[in-house]
Design an enzyme around this catalytic site. Structure first.
Site, PDB file in Angstrom:
ATOM      1  N   ARG A 146     -10.591   1.308   7.895  1.00  0.00           N
ATOM      2  CA  ARG A 146     -10.062  -0.163   7.883  1.00  0.00           C
ATOM      3  C   ARG A 146     -10.987  -0.700   8.799  1.00  0.00           C
ATOM      4  O   ARG A 146     -10.879  -2.017   9.066  1.00  0.00           O
ATOM      5  CB  ARG A 146      -8.895  -0.106   8.940  1.00  0.00           C
ATOM      6  CG  ARG A 146      -7.595  -0.935   8.464  1.00  0.00           C
ATOM      7  CD  ARG A 146      -6.361  -0.343   9.052  1.00  0.00           C
ATOM      8  NE  ARG A 146      -5.234  -1.173   9.227  1.00  0.00           N
ATOM      9  CZ  ARG A 146      -4.108  -0.666   8.660  1.00  0.00           C
ATOM     10  NH1 ARG A 146      -4.160   0.673   8.146  1.00  0.00           N
ATOM     11  NH2 ARG A 146      -3.205  -1.395   8.959  1.00  0.00           N
TER      12      ARG A 146
ATOM     13  N   ARG B 207      10.717  -1.768  12.327  1.00  0.00           N
ATOM     14  CA  ARG B 207       9.304  -1.507  13.063  1.00  0.00           C
ATOM     15  C   ARG B 207       8.829  -2.473  14.058  1.00  0.00           C
ATOM     16  O   ARG B 207       8.885  -3.745  13.897  1.00  0.00           O
ATOM     17  CB  ARG B 207       8.245  -1.695  11.699  1.00  0.00           C
ATOM     18  CG  ARG B 207       8.104  -0.441  11.074  1.00  0.00           C
ATOM     19  CD  ARG B 207       7.011  -0.404   9.853  1.00  0.00           C
ATOM     20  NE  ARG B 207       5.651  -0.963  10.327  1.00  0.00           N
ATOM     21  CZ  ARG B 207       4.653  -0.686   9.740  1.00  0.00           C
ATOM     22  NH1 ARG B 207       4.536  -0.021   8.482  1.00  0.00           N
ATOM     23  NH2 ARG B 207       3.292  -1.193  10.092  1.00  0.00           N
TER      24      ARG B 207
ATOM     25  N   LYS C  37       0.625  -1.065   0.100  1.00  0.00           N
ATOM     26  CA  LYS C  37      -0.085   0.038  -0.037  1.00  0.00           C
ATOM     27  C   LYS C  37       0.821   1.186   0.001  1.00  0.00           C
ATOM     28  O   LYS C  37       0.555   2.178  -0.794  1.00  0.00           O
ATOM     29  CB  LYS C  37      -0.739   0.164   1.416  1.00  0.00           C
ATOM     30  CG  LYS C  37      -1.857  -0.966   1.252  1.00  0.00           C
ATOM     31  CD  LYS C  37      -2.892  -0.525   2.353  1.00  0.00           C
ATOM     32  CE  LYS C  37      -2.335  -0.623   3.780  1.00  0.00           C
ATOM     33  NZ  LYS C  37      -1.785  -1.679   4.573  1.00  0.00           N
TER      34      LYS C  37
ATOM     35  N   ARG D 168      10.736  -6.865   6.001  1.00  0.00           N
ATOM     36  CA  ARG D 168      10.570  -5.145   6.351  1.00  0.00           C
ATOM     37  C   ARG D 168      11.153  -4.889   7.845  1.00  0.00           C
ATOM     38  O   ARG D 168      11.469  -3.940   8.233  1.00  0.00           O
ATOM     39  CB  ARG D 168       9.132  -4.630   6.146  1.00  0.00           C
ATOM     40  CG  ARG D 168       9.072  -3.314   6.143  1.00  0.00           C
ATOM     41  CD  ARG D 168       7.541  -2.760   5.801  1.00  0.00           C
ATOM     42  NE  ARG D 168       6.513  -3.177   6.942  1.00  0.00           N
ATOM     43  CZ  ARG D 168       5.302  -2.934   6.564  1.00  0.00           C
ATOM     44  NH1 ARG D 168       4.999  -2.252   5.474  1.00  0.00           N
ATOM     45  NH2 ARG D 168       4.511  -3.409   7.581  1.00  0.00           N
TER      46      ARG D 168
ATOM     47  N   ARG E  14      -1.678  -9.228  12.767  1.00  0.00           N
ATOM     48  CA  ARG E  14      -2.131  -8.226  11.945  1.00  0.00           C
ATOM     49  C   ARG E  14      -3.027  -8.694  10.937  1.00  0.00           C
ATOM     50  O   ARG E  14      -4.107  -8.247  10.406  1.00  0.00           O
ATOM     51  CB  ARG E  14      -1.085  -7.302  11.585  1.00  0.00           C
ATOM     52  CG  ARG E  14      -0.867  -6.505  12.738  1.00  0.00           C
ATOM     53  CD  ARG E  14       0.583  -5.865  12.706  1.00  0.00           C
ATOM     54  NE  ARG E  14       0.975  -4.998  11.525  1.00  0.00           N
ATOM     55  CZ  ARG E  14       1.941  -4.878  10.788  1.00  0.00           C
ATOM     56  NH1 ARG E  14       2.877  -5.803  10.940  1.00  0.00           N
ATOM     57  NH2 ARG E  14       1.873  -3.939   9.801  1.00  0.00           N
TER      58      ARG E  14
END
Ligand code: AMP
Length: 192
Positions: free
Chosen positions: A89, A134, A14, A128, A145
């Site tokens: 969301r 993160r 995204k 990532r 998630r």
């Protein structure tokens, strides 16, 4: 002029595709995840309340996200359009965003679903997590998630499909390939 929403699970691209679309259509790219992380870094009251939810891979409560989005979306630079990424969301957020769009003559032209198989999503997110450190890209949180996406966000696909604005795009392959697929689909739309 483009008012689009990128609706996809974590790791589907995204952010990357949002940046590209925003550049092509010369509109701002607004990512609620980025706005929230910025608030966490600045230790604002929203950031302090959002942090624990984000670290656990939970959604931040609607009211918190809405206050952030409403503030951002009312600024004049969005009159020419926008690419939203990560909001709405939940169905509550989707209904409110739709009401806002109708009241302001600015409903979405397109809601772009980027479809990527789950094993590839996990692989990308683990990568990532290592590269960007993160705090929500750990293996356990990643799986959570993805569950949260399936439970809370996937129902939005039907909401937008029923409105005839859902654009489903294959999200596998290179960034350029996915971006070209999105462009081809958007080129067919009448953007008014
Ligand atoms: P993202 O960068 O889009 O993956 O978002 C990171 C995290 O921010 C999510 O896991 C949620 O905790 C939170 N978040 C971002 N957008 C929303 C939203 N619209 N509603 C609730 N929580 C959100």
């Amino acid at each position: 002029m483009l008012r689009a929403l990128l609706l996809a699970p974590p790791g589907a691209g995204k952010g990357t595709q949002g940046d590209r679309l925003a550049e092509i259509y010369e509109v701002p790219h607004i990512a609620t995840g980025d706005l929230l992380r910025e608030n966490v870094t600045r230790l604002t009251s929203i950031g302090e309340r959002a942090m624990a939810f984000m670290d656990r891979g939970e959604l931040v409560p609607d009211a918190l996200v809405l206050s952030l989005v409403l503030e951002r979306i009312s600024t004049p630079d969005l009159l020419e359009g926008f690419v939203l990424d990560g909001f709405p969301r939940t169905l509550t957020q989707a209904h409110l965003a739709h009401e806002w769009g109708v009241a302001n003559g600015r409903t979405f032209h397109a809601v772009i679903e980027i479809d990527v198989p789950r094993d590839q999503l996990v692989q990308r997110l683990v990568g990532r997590g290592k590269a960007q450190a993160r705090s929500d890209d750990t293996l356990e949180t990643i799986h959570h998630r993805l569950e949260v996406y399936a439970d809370s966000t996937e129902p939005l696909l039907d909401f937008y499909r029923q409105r005839g604005i859902l654009v489903e795009v294959d999200g596998t392959g290179s960034v350029e390939e996915v971006s070209a697929r999105i462009r081809r689909r958007l080129d067919r739309l009448e953007l008014t």
